[in-house]
Design an enzyme around this catalytic site. Structure first.
Site, PDB file in Angstrom:
ATOM      1  N   ALA A 230       9.656  30.727  68.560  1.00 24.26           N
ATOM      2  CA  ALA A 230       8.391  31.363  68.196  1.00 24.26           C
ATOM      3  C   ALA A 230       8.102  31.040  66.741  1.00 24.26           C
ATOM      4  CB  ALA A 230       8.460  32.875  68.408  1.00 24.26           C
ATOM      5  N   ALA A 231       6.818  31.025  66.400  1.00 18.74           N
ATOM      6  CA  ALA A 231       6.415  30.786  65.014  1.00 18.74           C
ATOM      7  C   ALA A 231       5.328  31.788  64.658  1.00 18.74           C
ATOM      8  CB  ALA A 231       5.909  29.361  64.829  1.00 18.74           C
ATOM      9  N   GLY A 235       7.228  33.004  59.163  1.00 20.39           N
ATOM     10  CA  GLY A 235       8.426  32.221  59.455  1.00 20.39           C
ATOM     11  C   GLY A 235       8.466  31.804  60.916  1.00 20.39           C
ATOM     12  N   GLN A 236       9.534  31.124  61.301  1.00 19.12           N
ATOM     13  CA  GLN A 236       9.719  30.753  62.693  1.00 19.12           C
ATOM     14  C   GLN A 236      11.139  31.083  63.127  1.00 19.12           C
ATOM     15  OE1 GLN A 236       8.381  26.699  62.331  1.00 19.12           O
ATOM     16  NE2 GLN A 236      10.451  25.852  62.257  1.00 19.12           N
ATOM     17  N   LYS A 252      15.633  33.867  62.005  1.00 18.14           N
ATOM     18  CA  LYS A 252      14.279  33.720  61.470  1.00 18.14           C
ATOM     19  C   LYS A 252      14.362  33.006  60.123  1.00 18.14           C
ATOM     20  CE  LYS A 252      11.726  37.401  60.367  1.00 18.14           C
ATOM     21  NZ  LYS A 252      10.766  38.505  60.535  1.00 18.14           N
ATOM     22  N   ASP A 386       3.682  47.686  61.901  1.00 17.87           N
ATOM     23  CA  ASP A 386       3.104  46.467  62.479  1.00 17.87           C
ATOM     24  C   ASP A 386       3.574  46.270  63.926  1.00 17.87           C
ATOM     25  OD1 ASP A 386       1.584  44.155  62.452  1.00 17.87           O
ATOM     26  OD2 ASP A 386       3.202  42.908  61.680  1.00 17.87           O
TER      27      ASP A 386
END
Length: 558
Positions: A230-231, A235-236, A252, A386
């Site tokens: 995932a990106a 970050g990814q 990450k 979030d």
């Protein structure tokens, strides 16, 4: 027996490895190529655009059965779990993050005040990109083509926000969870911003890991996914297997140049905030303070050791419920720009079809999220600010997993009881008490007379509460209170804005599955328990207010 992982402390800068000669470097590259073999699990693609991070979060690693001799003696060991060992590992991680950047509006002002051309170019880039999109919408509306071109414009908006960078990506993430604001086509496209953004090269990511942890990749991992799983905006993520223990983890890695990108944007947003404070009379809230609070949280997200500490604290406070899962942190594999935690198999919380295929109900999981969020906001005051779908996963076992702890905030102790009391006073339509609550919430200073606010509250809530409180949704209340706030000298604390964001995101997730879902109705069990069991004198009085009005028993909640 429980175990923990122990890495030697990273070498000081003076003792770091020198660049390898050409032949040895080539050998290292061949070894790395062997390490990153991976085979993705077959998952359904979305709209034919197979992007990382969509569908199930799972990757089947192809791990070497025999490690090369050069990597077989990696200086790692497995030792019994001990609080002292864990604290030492955390101290080492903190040392690696000693130079992490923190948000300072003064430093940003000093930096960019001397770069007017750079500031002007960025401002023109933003205005041009968003202005062009707004112009296209205006043309579509004029031609009566808004509905026909929704998908096309949604794709364009997603690409525009992506090009504008992480600050605008976060705005898009917020919009992607609001079906009451955005049409379905926009929701589907903006969901790409949660964890399916463009990636940066593996070599940069792997180089960052080696620099931050002070060891070569082959000494750390038996295998690591060939591409990011995932990106996201900052970050990814890679999936890997630790060499010393075989544990499967998520890694990450921070995007290169991210600090420069967000720094300039926040400098511009802060300047816009000053203009709003000075010239927009109907907004009494300190916009600059809200921007500063948001920027502070985003900069904290850039320090992955801080995020690791947030995860540990969150796990300690809220993972006691069997329905909630919080991954653990591996401190010896964590620094300011690299975060390592337990791998969690799961499905994003807005993937309703995939969730139901596992025999789970999305609304049950959302309700777990609501109850957990209420505990966060109103018991310990440490909350996840979030909770978008990329940060919430439904596990095959039916648990709700929180996997990102970069943006956290705190509710002041005195405000927690005041919020509960405010809900009670709203239920009882006690608008005088509601107005007085704003002192305890720090919305108003003590020298402000609240009596003129009472009629405004009565005008809104008498209409909104015509049926029952349980039929209200959270957005209706936020909008109504917002109209009151604009008319009077309120100064909304920054933490309150993050609370609103957190609850509206959760309500937005629920609306995916059930357009009639109401956060307030789902919150009743929690409020009832707190009022009946909490010894806080303020809540004792609130319970009396709820049960009795003018000396007579009264219960209006349905």
């Amino acid at each position: 027996m429980a175990v923990t992982l122990s890495l030697p402390s990273p070498p000081s800068p003076a003792r770091r490895r020198r660049p390898l000669p050409g032949p040895q470097r080539a050998s290292r590259q061949r070894l790395r190529s062997a390490l990153i073999e991976a085979r993705p699990v077959s998952v359904a693609k979305t709209k034919g655009r197979g992007s990382a991070g969509r569908g199930q979060y799972a990757m089947e690693l192809t791990v070497e059965t025999q490690a090369p001799a050069a990597a077989a003696t990696a200086p790692l060991s497995i030792i019994p779990t001990d609080r002292a060992d864990d604290m030492q590992a955390e101290v080492r991680a903190l040392a690696r993050a000693a130079n992490a950047t923190v948000y300072s509006p003064q430093l940003l002002a000093a930096k960019y005040a001397s770069q007017p051309l750079k500031v002007l170019l960025r401002m023109m880039e933003i205005v041009t990109a968003l202005g062009t999109f707004a112009l296209k919408l205006a043309v579509d509306q004029r031609r009566g083509q808004l509905d026909q071109r929704k998908r096309q414009r949604a794709v364009e908006l997603t690409k525009t926000l992506t090009r504008l960078g992480p600050t605008f990506v976060k705005i898009g993430q917020g919009l992607s969870t609001r079906p009451d604001i955005c049409p379905p086509e926009y929701l589907e496209e903006l969901a790409e911003l949660q964890d399916a953004l463009p990636t940066f090269p593996n070599e940069e990511a792997f180089g960052c890991i080696e620099r931050e942890l002070g060891m070569p990749l082959d000494s750390l991992y038996s295998a690591i996914s060939a591409e990011p799983i995932a990106a996201a905006s900052l970050g990814q993520v890679y999936k890997a297997q630790l060499k010393c223990s075989g544990r499967v983890v998520a890694i990450k890695v921070q995007r290169p140049g991210i600090e420069e990108a967000i720094g300039l944007d926040f400098y511009l947003l802060r300047g816009l905030g000053f203009l709003i404070n000075k010239h927009v009379d109907f907004i009494s809230t300190n916009v600059v303070a809200l921007i500063d609070e948001f920027a502070k949280r985003v900069y904290q997200e850039l320090n992955y050791v801080q995020e690791g500490q947030n995860a540990r604290r969150f796990k300690k406070l809220y993972a006691d419920k069997k329905e909630v899962l919080v991954p653990d942190i591996y401190w010896d594999y964590t620094s300011a720009k690299v975060l390592t935690m337990d791998w969690v198999n799961g499905v994003k919380l807005n993937e309703q079809e995939a969730i139901e295929k596992q025999g789970l109900k999305m609304l049950d999981l959302v309700n777990v999220g609501v109850q957990c969020s209420l505990r966060q906001l109103l018991e310990y005051g440490f909350f996840h600010a979030d909770p978008h779908p990329g940060n919430l996963l439904a596990t095959p076992e039916g648990k709700l997993a929180f996997i990102d702890f970069g943006m956290m905030s705190e509710t002041p102790e005195e405000a927690r009881s005041a919020i509960i009391g405010h809900v009670v006073h709203m239920v009882n339509r006690d608008y005088d008490a509601m107005a007085r609550d704003y002192y305890a919430l720090n919305f108003l200073t003590c020298d402000v007379d609240v009596s003129p606010i009472v009629p405004a509250l009565r005008n809104f809530f008498d209409d909104a509460l015509n049926s029952t409180v349980s039929e209200l949704n959270f957005k209706t209340i936020v909008d109504g209170l917002g109209n009151v706030l604009y008319q009077y000298p309120f100064n909304v604390p920054a933490y309150y804005a993050l609370i609103l964001r957190s609850l509206t995101v959760l309500e937005g997730l629920a609306l995916y599955a059930d357009p009639n879902f109401k956060v307030l109705a789902a919150s009743y069990p929690y409020f009832a328990k707190r009022l009946l069991t909490d010894p806080n004198p303020y809540l004792r009085d609130a319970l009396v207010d709820l049960l009795f009005k003018d000396g007579r028993f009264s219960m209006q909640v349905e």
